[in-house]
Motif scaffolding. Structure first.
Motif: not given
Length: 948
Positions: A654-675
């Protein structure tokens, strides 16, 4: 009773029963309601089912208004005639509005002359006589109206089905649930499908004609039914009704006085005229709320727009407005156009001014009532914005849009608001000035809330330039605060310096919320910089300013950020109290943004205290609220907290699904959600697959976090890297954990410091340095006990194994002594002790060790760019690029650009799961080089994201 009426009464069982009760205790009941609502049908149904020994009599005043109404049982001149027998009798008087004055005289005389008589009258307005009980008949609900449509259509051989349900509901909704209109629409089902009928209801009067040949003419078309009432209106009531058509959906008496008064309607006559229209059932009245509201049924509104008084308004609403407004302003155009244009312009200016007053009140006082007022008027404000983007005055629309900025954020309508601002800009007509500057700054604020930081920065700079041209100091302060807030995302320390200067400039006029915004942003910047004490000081000033000025919004936002500081400091009781206060304020204001932030905080506090069930509930609510708020950065924060809680309890899938969405929210420029997302993915993959699969994610998380300079985030990513490398590279794990420990301790992150001490103790246990490990375990446990901080369940097995190994290696007596020594250390001593005895020092080898500048050079070089091309993009010399590239090669153990490109491709494949049996962990996106840090100090990130 007439013998030619037939048909089942549908959807009126409750009304029929209520009518029986009323006529059981009252002798005169008047059924009122708007045209086509079914008053005559209900009266027929009651009369046919009623048991009156003296008989039932029916008289239609519309069909035969000239016949005198006599007492049933009396002939002309009082001689006996064909009348009821002994006992109570019922007289039904239909359409009394036609002869309202005569009925008001005759009906009381009838009731006095015949004690056993009961009268049921139907009228679009009450008779207004003593003893009268009024029963207002409301339109059918959508479900009731849909049933009526289906039965009438089936009777014509056109049954409906589930596939047409949505279209039938739309027809009924647009016809206000008026039974006459629904029946006339169902009659068209012989030749049109429900969907085709719905498409043609923009002009319902052309479509809804041709009713029963035996019906009275007023029941043969919708136009005739409404026209019957409209024709009886005096000129002043007809004029007000036409002006009321400018309103979209509902309105209150203040709106009518502000928009409709003028010319032939005096301001002091508005209340009386509106009351008469309500009495005549042409205006609907809602008394359920604290303030009485009014609205026109769509059908009545459409009819009134067709009349001479409102013809020009129709043109304004449908988009042919430019000439109308010019006519209203310049005096040209025909009289109807001038009347309509003037009303439309007053409507627009009235709601722009209302929104401006509400915006000022929201930021300086109790926000809830003003936000609710805007919510109630929002349909009209949307109508103004539509008009202003399609030919109306753009400056009025810009004023309104700027005033709605806070409302759009609080109520979670970010994209809609930004869309209106874009439409106004595209429409043109706005000259440079205060209004345009304010609109541009609103674009920046909404873009920031949407996580579109590059657009936000560009808009903010344009607004700042305009405010400087105007010499507007307050506007400049606002723009500089937003610009510094944007820099907080990547450079919190310099942003803090700017915000400190702005906070010291002094309050804005009237204690405006913008006097607190620099303090709020300063607290956030210092929090990101790891200065918890400085953050608390700024936020306490912000909260104090909110209390001093009575600003509910300032108080709520200050409390929520201060609560986050308290969480970092381990002051969970204080944090919970502040989050609860913020949550209560968010509910009062209808603030979905604040609600999501408060729920997230309460969930995090519950998890820190080991209450994982309540934590999961709160965090699920927070994610739901954040989705409705429409802000990717807010949603990313809520998902990150949820994901970390899932890691704590070992729910790795479940955590993996949640964090994959966080990475996706970062789009191509937002380093913070990507990290955030990559670190979480590293932890989830470590728990479910293993360290080797998680390593690249953890390394990339550290690298992306360093782009942001968000120190609490960097500490978390380093901690995950240490966990991932513990088994295969203990030296590197020690380096990562030591860096995380020092960072957490320096910032005062008490809970995180305890985690790091235990991680360092585990490494020492693996190296058989048992006494050192025992002291660190004791120091960590002492810190947990002081905070009331339980150990996460998922950490239990590893902790238990490490502790058992140390006990076995030392024996109980030596273990107890070392443990006791550890518990006697304060945090500073424990961190120092961990540093002195941490064994081999790793150098942070790998991608995670690259600086931000080195990472930029590495990404561009891996894409095939030369040193000169890289230098042009990064605004540095080719020599500087070569020096940074040499450092990259040394840290990564590479010798050529080809090796760098191959290494980058390998990392990308690993991150995307192409070489892993577990499948992709993050969405596949192409990496492409972009601009680096802005030389003027603005927010900038690489435009590429992880990809192949």
């Amino acid at each position: 009773m007439p013998t030619d009426w037939s048909g089942a009464l549908i959807g009126r069982d409750a009304e029929l029963a209520g009518l029986r009760d009323l006529l059981g205790s009252a002798r005169l009941v008047t059924l009122t309601g708007p045209p086509g609502v079914g008053k005559t049908c209900l009266a027929h149904a009651y009369a046919r089912a009623a048991g009156y020994p003296g008989g039932v009599w029916f008289h239609d005043l519309a069909a035969d208004p000239g016949i005198p109404v006599t007492v049933p049982g009396d002939g002309p001149g009082g001689t006996p005639g064909d009348g009821p027998g002994e006992g109570p009798a019922l007289l039904v008087l239909d359409t009394c509005e036609r002869e309202a004055d005569r009925c008001a005289v005759t009906v009381p005389a009838l009731l006095r002359a015949r004690p056993g008589l009961v009268v049921l009258a139907t009228s679009r307005e009450p008779l207004g006589v003593p003893g009268e009980v009024t029963c207002r008949l409301a339109p059918l609900t959508t479900a009731q109206a849909a049933r009526l449509f289906a039965e009438r259509a089936a009777a014509r051989g056109r049954p409906t089905g589930p596939e047409t349900g949505a279209a039938v509901a739309e027809v009924c909704r647009r016809l206000d649930g008026l039974p006459l209109a629904v029946e006339l629409a169902a009659a068209r089902s012989v030749m049109l499908s429900p969907g085709q009928i719905a498409e043609r209801l923009d002009d319902p009067f052309r479509l809804l004609a041709g009713g029963s040949r035996t019906a009275h003419p007023r029941h043969r078309s919708l136009e005739a039914a409404i026209g019957w009432s409209h024709a009886m209106l005096p000129d002043d009531e007809r004029l007000l009704l036409s002006r009321l058509t400018v309103f979209e959906d509902g309105f209150v008496i203040d709106d009518v006085e502000g928009v409709c008064a003028g010319g032939d309607i005096k301001a002091d006559a508005v209340v009386d005229l509106l009351a008469r229209l309500v009495s005549r059932s042409l205006v609907e009245c809602d008394t359920a709320g604290a303030v009485t509201g009014y609205r026109l049924l769509r059908t009545v509104r459409a009819y009134a727009r067709r009349e001479p008084h409102a013809g020009a308004v129709t043109g304004a609403v449908t988009g042919a407005v430019t000439g109308t407004v010019r006519g209203a302003v310049t005096g040209t155009g025909d009289e109807a156009a001038d009347e309509a244009g003037a009303v439309r312009l007053r409507h627009a200016e009235y709601y722009a001014a209302l929104a401006e007053r509400a915006a000022e009140a929201v930021t300086t006082g109790a926000a809830a009532p003003h936000l609710d007022r805007v919510e109630a008027a929002y349909a009209n404000m949307r109508a103004v914005l539509r008009w202003c983007t399609s030919g109306g005055p753009p400056m009025v629309g810009a004023r309104l849009a700027s005033a709605l900025e806070t409302y759009w954020i609080v109520r979670g309508r970010l994209r809609e608001g930004r869309g209106w601002l874009a439409s106004l800009a595209a429409a043109g007509g706005m000259v440079r000035g205060e209004v345009l500057a304010g609109t541009t700054l609103s674009v920046a604020v909404l873009s920031c809330a949407l996580g579109e930081y590059a657009d936000a920065t560009a808009a903010c700079r344009r607004a700042l330039e305009m405010f400087r041209e105007l010499g507007d100091e307050t506007g400049q302060t606002r723009a500089l605060a937003v610009l510094a807030g944007l820099r907080t995302m990547s450079e919190p320390v310099p942003a803090s310096r700017t915000l400190t200067e702005l906070a010291e400039r002094g309050p804005a006029p009237a204690g405006h919320v913008w006097s607190g915004v620099p303090l709020l942003l300063l607290g956030q910047a210092r929090l990101a910089a790891g200065d918890l004490a400085g953050a608390r000081a700024a936020l306490e000033r912000c909260v104090a300013a909110g209390r001093r000025h009575g600003s509910e919004l300032s108080l709520e936002t200050g409390l929520l950020v201060m609560a986050r500081v308290a969480v970092y400091q381990g002051a969970y009781a204080e944090a919970e109290s502040a989050f609860r206060q913020g949550l209560a304020a968010s509910y009062r204001m209808g603030d979905v943004w604040g609600r999501a932030a408060a729920l997230r905080g309460l969930g995090e506090v519950a998890a820190c205290r080991g209450r994982y069930g309540p934590a999961a509930e709160r965090l699920a609510e927070a994610v739901k609220a954040a989705r409705s708020a429409g802000s990717p950065p807010l949603l990313g924060d809520c998902l990150d907290t949820l994901g970390r809680t899932l890691l704590d309890v070992g729910e790795y899938g479940a955590a993996r699904e949640v964090f994959a969405e966080v990475v996706e929210l970062g789009g191509s420029t937002a380093a913070r959600p990507a990290a955030m997302g990559l670190a979480g993915l590293g932890g989830a993959i470590l728990g479910s697959v293993g360290a080797s699969a998680a390593l690249t994610f953890a390394e990339e998380a550290v690298a992306r976090a360093r782009e942001t300079d968000d120190r609490p985030l960097i500490r978390w990513c380093l901690f995950v890297l240490g966990q991932v490398t513990r088994r295969d590279d203990p030296a590197r794990a020690a380096s990562a954990h030591h860096a995380a420990l020092r960072a957490g301790a320096a910032m005062g992150l008490r809970a995180q410091t305890a985690d790091s001490l235990e991680a360092m103790a585990g490494l020492a246990a693996g190296q058989r340095r048992h006494e050192h490990a025992a002291r660190l375990f004791g120091a960590a446990q002492s810190s947990r006990d002081r905070l009331g901080l339980p150990r996460p369940p998922a950490a239990g097995p590893q902790y238990g194994a490490d502790l058992a190994r140390v006990r076995a290696g030392l024996g109980e007596e030596r273990f107890a002594a070392a443990w006791a020594e550890g518990t006697g250390l304060d945090v500073g001593q424990a961190v120092g002790y961990a540093s002195r005895g941490r064994g081999p020092r790793g150098q942070g080898i790998g991608w995670a060790s690259l600086t931000r500048a080195e990472r930029q050079v590495a990404l561009l070089a891996s894409g095939g760019l030369t040193n000169r091309e890289i230098g042009a993009k990064l605004f540095v010399s080719p020599r500087t690029v070569q020096a940074q590239l040499s450092s990259v090669f040394a840290k990564l153990g590479l010798s050529s650009r080809r090796d760098l490109a191959r290494e980058f491709d390998s990392r990308s494949r690993s991150l995307l799961g192409r070489d892993s049996p577990t499948g992709p962990a993050v969405p596949a996106q192409r990496d492409h080089p972009g601009e680096a840090e802005d030389p003027q100090g603005g927010v900038a990130h690489l435009t590429g994201q992880l990809g192949g």
